[in-house]
Design an enzyme around this catalytic site. Structure first.
Site, PDB file in Angstrom:
ATOM      1  N   HIS A   1       0.809  -1.099  -0.186  1.00 51.07           N
ATOM      2  CA  HIS A   1      -0.078  -0.193  -0.193  1.00 51.07           C
ATOM      3  C   HIS A   1       0.768   1.354   0.090  1.00 51.07           C
ATOM      4  O   HIS A   1       0.106   2.349  -0.044  1.00 51.07           O
ATOM      5  CB  HIS A   1      -0.874  -0.132   1.196  1.00 51.07           C
ATOM      6  CG  HIS A   1      -0.102   0.113   2.629  1.00 51.07           C
ATOM      7  ND1 HIS A   1       0.764  -1.095   2.778  1.00 51.07           N
ATOM      8  CD2 HIS A   1      -0.079   0.849   3.402  1.00 51.07           C
ATOM      9  CE1 HIS A   1       1.243  -0.773   4.002  1.00 51.07           C
ATOM     10  NE2 HIS A   1       0.851   0.530   4.413  1.00 51.07           N
ATOM     11  N   CYS A   2       2.316   1.177   0.115  1.00 48.24           N
ATOM     12  CA  CYS A   2       2.877   2.242   0.127  1.00 48.24           C
ATOM     13  C   CYS A   2       3.932   2.552  -1.068  1.00 48.24           C
ATOM     14  O   CYS A   2       3.963   3.466  -1.692  1.00 48.24           O
ATOM     15  CB  CYS A   2       3.764   2.500   1.600  1.00 48.24           C
ATOM     16  SG  CYS A   2       2.578   2.595   3.032  1.00 48.24           S
ATOM     17  N   LEU A   3       4.817   1.478  -1.088  1.00 45.75           N
ATOM     18  CA  LEU A   3       6.196   1.807  -1.925  1.00 45.75           C
ATOM     19  C   LEU A   3       5.672   1.994  -3.458  1.00 45.75           C
ATOM     20  O   LEU A   3       6.373   2.702  -4.093  1.00 45.75           O
ATOM     21  CB  LEU A   3       7.286   0.658  -1.775  1.00 45.75           C
ATOM     22  CG  LEU A   3       7.774   0.398  -0.269  1.00 45.75           C
ATOM     23  CD1 LEU A   3       8.900  -0.619  -0.508  1.00 45.75           C
ATOM     24  CD2 LEU A   3       8.263   1.662  -0.147  1.00 45.75           C
TER      25      LEU A   3
ATOM     26  N   VAL B   1       3.051   3.430  -4.365  1.00 45.60           N
ATOM     27  CA  VAL B   1       2.082   4.691  -4.545  1.00 45.60           C
ATOM     28  C   VAL B   1       2.824   5.792  -4.085  1.00 45.60           C
ATOM     29  O   VAL B   1       2.803   6.943  -4.747  1.00 45.60           O
ATOM     30  CB  VAL B   1       0.963   4.329  -3.754  1.00 45.60           C
ATOM     31  CG1 VAL B   1      -0.048   5.511  -3.693  1.00 45.60           C
ATOM     32  CG2 VAL B   1       0.153   3.046  -4.308  1.00 45.60           C
ATOM     33  N   ASP B   2       3.586   5.950  -2.968  1.00 46.14           N
ATOM     34  CA  ASP B   2       4.018   7.070  -2.295  1.00 46.14           C
ATOM     35  C   ASP B   2       4.942   8.065  -3.069  1.00 46.14           C
ATOM     36  O   ASP B   2       4.842   9.282  -3.219  1.00 46.14           O
ATOM     37  CB  ASP B   2       4.730   6.823  -1.189  1.00 46.14           C
ATOM     38  CG  ASP B   2       3.639   6.286  -0.054  1.00 46.14           C
ATOM     39  OD1 ASP B   2       2.580   6.024  -0.331  1.00 46.14           O
ATOM     40  OD2 ASP B   2       4.334   5.913   1.141  1.00 46.14           O
TER      41      ASP B   2
END
Length: 422
Positions: free
Chosen positions: A263-265, A267-268
């Site tokens: 959910h992070c790498l 997208v961020d």
């Protein structure tokens, strides 16, 4: 408005971030209202069924008396603090999609009362709390942020499946709209976190979250690019990394892989790049890292093609076994998993693809289901290790008569002729 121990907390969004947070507050003796738009999720929680692996049914069942799950926001005014933990994905153009955040903000604004503390946890670009959340809350409630109610941003730090650093033991960052807002949010989280650190603004807290993951993205991209170079040079990238990692200073180990998931790498970096363009600035380093990591599934498929070609076989018509489709070891989370792209690309080339991953029972969009390991391996022309779950003995999988493409470096004897690496 004197901040203090919250008697009640509302958590909006009961996913990988929201549910562990809600359960933690309930375990601390706080009355929790959990809000989620999914009726299936709410019904399951009410029945004591957890949809999040980090929250086992036993742990959920122990706090059901203090955790009330619902699809309605009508009781939000009863909460001392409202924590927003909704998804903030990217749209088809790789730009921020704040649809869920906008809906949650509107819902909170319509129920907001004086004295409450509202905290956004969803990952987003710097300025979201100040420019999006605060005006929405003020406009919808008629109240003034920092005077009538508190607002803050506190980035989630949830790593599914991790047990060495938990919600309680991982330092918690908080950035308040005002100093008083920061103090109020600090006191809310002090209920469940051992170390709460207040920064000067929501913008700082928002950017700190992006920096944490951009740092990893850039370093993973570096080693992935070197993996592709080593492939052309005939070198083993993992041996190179092992050698470099022997240096006791000035080097931090990152390992190559089939791409980034979760959910992070994935997208961020795009959130930061999008925001930077509004300031007439191009984050070329960050965007390049994202592009490299997005290309890794394509490189992995090329390695599969070459491994089959060495056996005198084409991808079309070959039976390919995929071991692990979740984005990381020993979890069932498939968000942005590179395995999904690898499977789709192999099938587009005509391969008969099967997968083994007991953490992921089905891939509806690909019309595939998990199969037992022996069935998946039987008669496979190529076995591809994508996500190395701990229940599999990969050295036993990599027999001399089985062609294996090890994308994670988990087979001990990488020099065996039947084993191909990244």
């Amino acid at each position: 408005m004197a901040p203090g121990f919250p008697a009640s907390v509302a958590v909006i969004g009961l996913g990988y971030v929201g549910l562990p947070l809600a359960v933690a507050f309930a375990e601390a003796g706080v009355s929790v209202l959990g809000v989620d738009r999914s009726e299936a999720v709410v019904a399951g929680l009410r029945a004591g069924r957890s949809h999040i692996e980090d929250v086992p049914a036993e742990r959920l069942g122990a706090v059901l008396e203090r955790l009330d799950a619902t699809t309605s926001t009508e009781r939000l005014p009863q909460a001392d603090a409202v924590l927003i933990c909704v998804p903030t994905p990217l749209n088809a153009n790789r730009e921020p999609d704040l649809t869920a955040l906008t809906a949650a903000s509107d819902a909170v604004a319509g129920q907001l009362r004086a004295g409450q503390t509202v905290v956004l946890e969803s990952t987003t670009y710097p300025g979201t709390t100040r420019e999006q959340l605060v005006p929405t809350l003020e406009r919808g409630s008629g109240l003034v942020a920092g005077t009538d109610f508190h607002v803050a941003y506190s980035p989630e730090r949830i790593d599914p499946g991790r047990t060495d650093f938990t919600l309680a033991t991982t330092p918690k960052t908080v950035g308040g709209y005002t100093d008083a807002c920061g103090a109020a949010a600090r006191d809310v989280y002090a209920t469940v976190c051992e170390d709460v650190r207040v920064v000067s603004s929501p913008d700082v807290a928002e950017l700190s979250k992006l920096l944490e993951n951009v740092f990893r993205s850039v370093n993973i991209a570096l080693v992935n690019e070197l993996a592709m170079l080593c492939d052309r040079m005939g070198l083993d990238i993992r041996e190179v990394v092992d050698a470099a990692a022997s240096k006791p200073y000035g080097f931090m180990r990152f390992d190559p892989g089939p791409g980034m998931g979760g959910h992070c790498l994935p997208v961020d970096p795009f959130y930061l790049a999008w925001r930077a363009r509004e300031f007439d600035f191009s984050t070329e380093f960050v965007e390049l890292a994202g592009k490299i990591n997005q290309q890794m599934p394509y490189h992995c498929v090329q390695r599969a093609e070459r491994a089959l070609n060495d056996q005198g076989k084409a991808v079309r018509g070959s039976r390919i076994a995929i071991l692990g489709v979740a984005y990381k070891r020993d979890v069932g989370d498939i968000r942005e998993s590179p395995a999904l792209k690898i499977v789709a690309l192999l099938r587009a080339l005509g391969a008969d693809v099967r997968y083994h991953d007991p953490h992921v029972e089905a891939l509806p969009e690909l019309e595939l289901r998990h199969e037992p390991l022996d069935r998946v391996l039987a008669d496979a022309d190529l076995t591809v290790i994508v996500t190395p779950h701990s229940h599999v003995d990969y050295d036993a999988v990599a027999t001399d008569d089985r062609i294996v493409l090890d994308l994670r470096g988990v087979v001990a004897d990488r020099r065996r002729p039947s084993v191909y690496s990244l």
